[in-house]
Design a protein around this motif. Structure first.
Motif, PDB file in Angstrom:
ATOM      1  N   LEU A  26      36.116 -26.958 -12.603  1.00  0.00           N
ATOM      2  CA  LEU A  26      34.830 -27.606 -12.831  1.00  0.00           C
ATOM      3  C   LEU A  26      34.912 -28.612 -13.978  1.00  0.00           C
ATOM      4  CD1 LEU A  26      32.296 -24.636 -12.523  1.00  0.00           C
ATOM      5  CD2 LEU A  26      33.177 -26.150 -10.744  1.00  0.00           C
ATOM      6  N   LEU A  43      37.276 -19.470  -9.937  1.00  0.00           N
ATOM      7  CA  LEU A  43      37.096 -19.907  -8.559  1.00  0.00           C
ATOM      8  C   LEU A  43      38.461 -19.984  -7.891  1.00  0.00           C
ATOM      9  CD1 LEU A  43      34.600 -22.844  -9.231  1.00  0.00           C
ATOM     10  CD2 LEU A  43      34.009 -20.559  -8.417  1.00  0.00           C
ATOM     11  N   GLN A 101      22.635 -26.255 -10.637  1.00  0.00           N
ATOM     12  CA  GLN A 101      23.665 -26.340  -9.617  1.00  0.00           C
ATOM     13  C   GLN A 101      23.423 -25.278  -8.554  1.00  0.00           C
ATOM     14  OE1 GLN A 101      26.253 -28.393  -9.149  1.00  0.00           O
ATOM     15  NE2 GLN A 101      25.798 -29.664 -10.935  1.00  0.00           N
ATOM     16  N   THR A 149      39.490 -24.652  -7.219  1.00  0.00           N
ATOM     17  CA  THR A 149      38.557 -25.645  -7.746  1.00  0.00           C
ATOM     18  C   THR A 149      38.300 -25.448  -9.235  1.00  0.00           C
ATOM     19  OG1 THR A 149      37.430 -25.769  -5.602  1.00  0.00           O
ATOM     20  CG2 THR A 149      36.267 -26.664  -7.502  1.00  0.00           C
ATOM     21  N   THR A 182      29.406 -29.618 -15.547  1.00  0.00           N
ATOM     22  CA  THR A 182      28.893 -29.120 -14.260  1.00  0.00           C
ATOM     23  C   THR A 182      27.879 -28.008 -14.467  1.00  0.00           C
ATOM     24  OG1 THR A 182      30.942 -29.690 -13.108  1.00  0.00           O
ATOM     25  CG2 THR A 182      29.514 -28.050 -12.068  1.00  0.00           C
ATOM     26  N   LEU A 183      28.174 -27.067 -15.365  1.00  0.00           N
ATOM     27  CA  LEU A 183      27.299 -25.912 -15.567  1.00  0.00           C
ATOM     28  C   LEU A 183      26.254 -26.154 -16.651  1.00  0.00           C
ATOM     29  CD1 LEU A 183      29.919 -23.013 -15.449  1.00  0.00           C
ATOM     30  CD2 LEU A 183      28.504 -23.875 -13.592  1.00  0.00           C
ATOM     31  N   ASN A 210      25.538 -24.401  -6.248  1.00  0.00           N
ATOM     32  CA  ASN A 210      26.768 -23.708  -5.865  1.00  0.00           C
ATOM     33  C   ASN A 210      27.210 -22.637  -6.855  1.00  0.00           C
ATOM     34  OD1 ASN A 210      26.984 -25.370  -3.600  1.00  0.00           O
ATOM     35  ND2 ASN A 210      28.084 -26.945  -4.745  1.00  0.00           N
ATOM     36  N   TYR A 211      26.654 -22.643  -8.078  1.00  0.00           N
ATOM     37  CA  TYR A 211      27.117 -21.715  -9.100  1.00  0.00           C
ATOM     38  C   TYR A 211      25.922 -21.036  -9.770  1.00  0.00           C
ATOM     39  CZ  TYR A 211      30.870 -25.059  -8.404  1.00  0.00           C
ATOM     40  OH  TYR A 211      31.801 -25.883  -7.835  1.00  0.00           O
ATOM     41  N   PRO A 212      26.123 -19.850 -10.305  1.00  0.00           N
ATOM     42  CA  PRO A 212      25.028 -19.164 -11.008  1.00  0.00           C
ATOM     43  C   PRO A 212      24.504 -20.013 -12.165  1.00  0.00           C
ATOM     44  CG  PRO A 212      26.865 -17.664 -10.637  1.00  0.00           C
ATOM     45  CD  PRO A 212      27.355 -19.035 -10.273  1.00  0.00           C
ATOM     46  N   LYS A 213      23.183 -20.096 -12.288  1.00  0.00           N
ATOM     47  CA  LYS A 213      22.587 -20.916 -13.338  1.00  0.00           C
ATOM     48  C   LYS A 213      22.748 -20.250 -14.696  1.00  0.00           C
ATOM     49  CE  LYS A 213      18.307 -23.257 -14.670  1.00  0.00           C
ATOM     50  NZ  LYS A 213      16.887 -23.496 -14.316  1.00  0.00           N
ATOM     51  N   ARG A 214      23.141 -21.036 -15.694  1.00  0.00           N
ATOM     52  CA  ARG A 214      23.267 -20.540 -17.064  1.00  0.00           C
ATOM     53  C   ARG A 214      21.902 -20.583 -17.757  1.00  0.00           C
ATOM     54  NH1 ARG A 214      27.632 -19.575 -14.275  1.00  0.00           N
ATOM     55  NH2 ARG A 214      29.430 -19.113 -15.585  1.00  0.00           N
ATOM     56  N   ILE A 263      34.476 -19.507 -15.766  1.00  0.00           N
ATOM     57  CA  ILE A 263      34.156 -19.247 -14.367  1.00  0.00           C
ATOM     58  C   ILE A 263      35.450 -19.285 -13.562  1.00  0.00           C
ATOM     59  CG2 ILE A 263      33.615 -21.689 -13.933  1.00  0.00           C
ATOM     60  CD1 ILE A 263      31.512 -20.639 -11.900  1.00  0.00           C
TER      61      ILE A 263
END
Length: 263
Positions: A217, A212, A186, A215, A221-222, A188-192, A210
């Protein structure tokens, strides 16, 4: 068999029927069950659905113009998640109390919503104990929200609302289980990072969260979670997902349960 089905229908749907007479329950072609209650104008007031086994369901309430005002996921396995509902004389929902707890856990969730005859929420209480510790005293101003009124015009928001998405796993089996966390790419978000999760028997594991603004998720999504296919007896277990939402929190939970043996 027919009499048994009728008994189950009465048992599972008797509680939400308080003060609402314009209701009907139908068995669908896929053997799922749908209960519909209507406003005086004939439009749907509440809609409750259950799968063929009456294990997993959903509840949703609407205004007399068809606008959805609240929705909860329900279950009768891996603990419970249920609603108690009351109605105004015009068929509009007047009170909804949601409660949920894992199987064998000491924590629980309890939310109470009140609505006027137009479907506008006037009161909200959060009596949950998500960490399992009792709350001895909570000031009223922290548990009772001001009436929620519909907004008009195009004025911009003055501030953003907190939106916390949490991810947890609950192991309802009596064996330690390995899960594989696979990150989803993704921008838009830090990668796990990919990792192995060890979840002890009859415990809950907090996987991730997370924070935000405005919004929430989706659960995948992650990352995605899956059973480690190399573990012994993995074919006897199954992951079932469930999501619970409050005004500022959305919790995605993976329930790890033993498969039901059909006779």
């Amino acid at each position: 068999m027919k009499h048994l089905f009728n008994f189950l229908i009465i048992y599972f749907f008797s509680a939400p029927c308080l003060a609402q007479l314009n209701c009907s329950t139908n068995k669908e072609k896929d053997l799922s069950v749908t209960k519909t209650c209507k406003h005086k104008n004939g439009k749907v007031s509440t809609l409750e659905k259950w799968d063929a086994n009456l294990y997993w369901g959903s509840f949703e309430a609407f205004t007399d113009s068809g606008q959805s005002i609240i929705r909860y996921q329900l279950r009768k396995v891996a603990g419970h998640a249920s609603v108690q509902v009351k109605y105004h004389a015009n068929g509009q929902i007047s009170k909804l109390e949601y409660s949920s707890a894992p199987d064998g856990g000491i924590q629980f969730y309890n939310y109470i919503h009140h609505y006027n005859e137009k479907g506008i929420q006037t009161e909200y209480y959060n009596l949950s104990q998500p960490d399992g510790h009792p709350v001895l005293f909570v000031p009223e101003e922290l548990t009772k929200n001001k009436p929620i009124q519909p907004t008009t015009g195009t004025n911009p928001k003055t501030c953003a609302a907190i939106a916390l998405t949490k991810y947890t796993v609950q192991n309802h089996t009596r064996k330690q289980v390995r899960l594989i966390l696979s990150p989803n790419y993704q921008l838009n978000y830090p990668k796990r990072n990919a990792r192995v999760l060890l979840v002890d028997a009859m415990t809950e594991l907090k996987v991730d969260s997370i924070l935000l603004s405005d919004t929430f998720l989706d659960k995948e999504t992650l990352f995605t979670l899956s059973l480690d296919s190399t573990q012994k007896n993995v074919s006897k277990r199954i992951l079932i997902t469930n999501s619970e939402k409050t005004p500022n929190n959305l919790t995605h939970t993976w329930h790890l349960v033993d498969k039901i043996k059909l006779k």
